[in-house]
Scaffold this active site. Structure first.
Site, PDB file in Angstrom:
ATOM      1  N   GLU A 139      37.676  -6.156 -95.823  1.00  9.33           N
ATOM      2  CA  GLU A 139      38.056  -7.323 -95.016  1.00  9.33           C
ATOM      3  C   GLU A 139      38.040  -8.608 -95.832  1.00  9.33           C
ATOM      4  O   GLU A 139      38.040  -9.706 -95.296  1.00  9.33           O
ATOM      5  CB  GLU A 139      37.102  -7.467 -93.820  1.00  9.33           C
ATOM      6  N   ASP A 173      42.380  -2.403 -88.403  1.00  7.11           N
ATOM      7  CA  ASP A 173      43.536  -2.451 -89.304  1.00  7.11           C
ATOM      8  C   ASP A 173      44.542  -3.510 -88.856  1.00  7.11           C
ATOM      9  O   ASP A 173      45.106  -4.234 -89.688  1.00  7.11           O
ATOM     10  CB  ASP A 173      44.217  -1.089 -89.363  1.00  7.11           C
ATOM     11  N   HIS A 225      38.769   1.360 -85.336  1.00  5.09           N
ATOM     12  CA  HIS A 225      39.354   1.134 -86.652  1.00  5.09           C
ATOM     13  C   HIS A 225      40.846   0.791 -86.588  1.00  5.09           C
ATOM     14  O   HIS A 225      41.349   0.073 -87.450  1.00  5.09           O
ATOM     15  CB  HIS A 225      39.132   2.366 -87.539  1.00  5.09           C
ATOM     16  N   ASP A 278      36.398 -14.018 -96.264  1.00  2.00           N
ATOM     17  CA  ASP A 278      35.887 -12.799 -95.655  1.00  2.00           C
ATOM     18  C   ASP A 278      35.986 -12.934 -94.141  1.00  2.00           C
ATOM     19  O   ASP A 278      35.678 -14.000 -93.586  1.00  2.00           O
ATOM     20  CB  ASP A 278      34.420 -12.621 -96.075  1.00  2.00           C
ATOM     21  N   ASN A 321      34.946  -3.714 -85.959  1.00  2.00           N
ATOM     22  CA  ASN A 321      35.362  -2.312 -86.049  1.00  2.00           C
ATOM     23  C   ASN A 321      34.570  -1.437 -85.081  1.00  2.00           C
ATOM     24  O   ASN A 321      35.122  -0.572 -84.397  1.00  2.00           O
ATOM     25  CB  ASN A 321      35.178  -1.801 -87.476  1.00  2.00           C
TER      26      ASN A 321
END
Length: 312
Positions: free
Chosen positions: A216, A189, A185, A172, A180
């Site tokens: 994630e 990404d 965002h 993770d 974020n």
């Protein structure tokens, strides 16, 4: 140059195998078996793209071989064409009812056999391509959760035959929501895509699988990997992500993006539940986070412990 398709020819008469091989070997890789039992062994090893299966064989006939093939999750999608001297409709209906995709009678017509084999292989390749799209994550190009579940199911079934090890890694990105919120965002990404590419480079063996498990979170399946080997892969993943040096000012673990990693290793046994490995690795991931993140935690699980996780 595209890979040549592999065809398994099954017939108790070697002369029939030689005839079919002569017809098909220019365009395809050929393997063969002379009995039903041998056919199952060769199919599990060679994983052919198509099987030409004789109906009338001593001991285990073609119908029973077809039934076993279709009952095996690893082999069920391989197209089967029956080859037989039988010409009655009842025999053909029985074969198709068991899952065969076509039927050719002997003595064979080389042109017809070539055409039918070519057509069925092309159809299988198109089905495989479509299936691949449904199990691929668009952002990272890795497999997705569906691919993970399918692969785990196949590998647990395969490795249970030899009581081999299976290791699963779950990781993770630490404090990703904060990332974020802080960077946006689009940057999130890009971060996920970079971690995915790094994971793909760290998982090197052909049989290994790396997937984006969701958001994630990522996962790896390492068939026949013992615990030490799996832990080495996990540490390599963590180190490679650190080396990316992606700034993360809101992380409590480091000033750059890091990952927490959980590793679970266990021996595969018949009837084992694939979700147990996910739960076991997820429990180790929880411990890695509890220890301050940017950590790798893992252990070997006994069969009893996996069953307890399955029942939980």
């Amino acid at each position: 140059m595209s890979k040549r398709a592999v065809i398994l020819i099954v017939d108790d008469k070697v002369s029939n195998i030689e005839i079919l091989s002569a017809v098909l070997e220019e365009d395809h890789e050929i393997c063969f078996a002379t009995s039903g039992e041998e056919a199952m062994t060769v199919a599990q090893t060679a994983m052919p793209d198509l099987i030409l299966l004789d109906v009338l064989m001593p001991d285990v006939d073609g119908y029973e071989v077809c039934r076993r093939l279709k009952a095996d999750p690893l082999l069920a999608d391989i197209p089967v064409i029956f080859t037989t001297a039988l010409g009655d409709q009842e025999a053909e209906v029985r074969g198709l009812g068991l899952g065969a995709i076509d039927y050719v009678t002997k003595p064979i017509s080389p042109v017809i056999v070539q055409a039918r084999v070519r057509n069925h292989i092309e159809m299988k390749q198109m089905r495989d391509q479509l299936a691949e799209l449904t199990v691929t994550d668009a952002l990272t190009g890795l497999g997705n959760r569906r691919r993970l579940e399918r692969t785990l199911s196949q590998e647990v079934a395969r490795l249970a035959r030899t009581a081999a090890d299976l290791s699963v890694i779950i990781l993770d990105i630490d404090f990703f929501k904060r990332f974020n919120d802080s960077y946006g965002h689009s940057a999130g990404d890009r971060c996920i895509a970079m971690v995915g590419a790094t994971l793909n480079r760290a998982v090197r063996r052909a049989a290994d699988l790396a997937v984006r498990y969701g958001g994630e979170e990522f996962a790896c399946v390492l068939p026949e990997a013992g615990h030490e080997e799996a832990m080495a892969v996990a540490h390599n993943i963590r180190d490679r992500v650190q080396a990316l040096g992606i700034p993360h000012s809101q992380s409590d673990a480091a000033p750059y993006v890091t990952v927490s990693v959980g590793v679970a290793t266990a021996i595969c046994t018949p009837g084992a539940d694939l979700s147990s490995w996910i739960r076991a690795a997820d429990a180790q991931l929880y411990l890695a986070k509890a220890a301050g993140r940017n950590n790798v935690v893992g252990r070997v699980f006994e069969d009893r412990e996996l069953k307890e996780l399955q029942a939980a």
